[in-house]
Design a protein around this motif. Structure first.
Motif, PDB file in Angstrom:
ATOM      1  N   PHE A 169     -13.914   6.014  21.668  1.00 53.79           N
ATOM      2  CA  PHE A 169     -12.257   6.062  22.208  1.00 53.79           C
ATOM      3  C   PHE A 169     -11.659   7.499  21.615  1.00 53.79           C
ATOM      4  N   ILE A 170     -10.454   7.794  21.657  1.00 57.78           N
ATOM      5  CA  ILE A 170      -9.942   8.474  21.390  1.00 57.78           C
ATOM      6  C   ILE A 170      -8.619   7.183  21.204  1.00 57.78           C
ATOM      7  N   THR A 171      -8.186   6.588  20.121  1.00 62.14           N
ATOM      8  CA  THR A 171      -7.315   5.417  20.020  1.00 62.14           C
ATOM      9  C   THR A 171      -6.193   6.008  19.532  1.00 62.14           C
ATOM     10  N   PHE A 172      -5.019   5.247  20.012  1.00 64.01           N
ATOM     11  CA  PHE A 172      -3.297   6.264  20.023  1.00 64.01           C
ATOM     12  C   PHE A 172      -2.492   4.558  19.130  1.00 64.01           C
ATOM     13  N   ALA A 173      -1.586   4.730  18.162  1.00 56.04           N
ATOM     14  CA  ALA A 173      -1.068   3.871  17.361  1.00 56.04           C
ATOM     15  C   ALA A 173      -0.421   4.092  18.228  1.00 56.04           C
ATOM     16  N   GLN A 218       0.642  -0.556  16.511  1.00 56.11           N
ATOM     17  CA  GLN A 218       0.875  -0.696  14.986  1.00 56.11           C
ATOM     18  C   GLN A 218       1.525   0.213  14.897  1.00 56.11           C
ATOM     19  N   PRO A 219       1.770   0.678  13.355  1.00 57.39           N
ATOM     20  CA  PRO A 219       3.048   1.626  13.175  1.00 57.39           C
ATOM     21  C   PRO A 219       2.382   2.150  12.770  1.00 57.39           C
ATOM     22  N   LYS A 220       2.672   3.674  12.233  1.00 62.11           N
ATOM     23  CA  LYS A 220       1.953   5.153  12.838  1.00 62.11           C
ATOM     24  C   LYS A 220       2.963   5.836  11.704  1.00 62.11           C
ATOM     25  N   GLY A 221       2.161   6.719  11.761  1.00 69.71           N
ATOM     26  CA  GLY A 221       3.228   8.126  10.893  1.00 69.71           C
ATOM     27  C   GLY A 221       3.132   8.080   9.461  1.00 69.71           C
TER      28      GLY A 221
END
Length: 120
Positions: A6-10, A55-58
């Motif tokens: 997978f390429i996973t994105f938050a 989920q949070p990101k950054g």
């Protein structure tokens, strides 16, 4: 040898972002049990699918976009990646209804995060 699964994105809304990328890539959304929060888009052709997780990101410790590698032996793959210069952040386990997933979060030599799990 691990493969990119997978390429996973938050994201803030897994459902909305999965709908966008399914339309943009002519992909199909994979049906998952209602208790699971990730959304998956199967891309046409070869290559990894896209996984969207709320989920949070950054921040430095979160992985806004990252690779999920899958292998037949997670522990030996992690050891091999460590010998190449990766470092281990942590190993996590989550249970969804009857499915339990264990994966290890690593960083490449420049601090980019990625995960390694075993084929299910």
């Amino acid at each position: 040898m691990p493969e990119i699964e997978f390429i996973t994105f938050a994201c803030a809304s897994a459902d909305e972002l999965a709908a966008f990328w399914a339309a943009a890539l002519d992909g199909e959304r994979r049906e998952l049990p209602a208790a699971l929060d990730p959304e998956i888009v199967d891309r046409p052709g070869d290559g990894p699918d896209l996984l969207f997780k709320e989920q949070p990101k950054g921040t430095e410790r979160n992985l806004p976009i990252h690779l999920d590698l899958s292998t037949t032996d997670r522990e030996s793959t992690v050891d091999e990646l460590r010998s190449l210069g990766a470092s281990v952040r942590e190993t996590k386990t989550e249970t969804y209804e009857t499915h339990t997933a264990t994966w290890t979060v690593l960083e490449d030599p420049e601090g980019n995060g990625f995960c390694v799990s075993e084929y299910q």
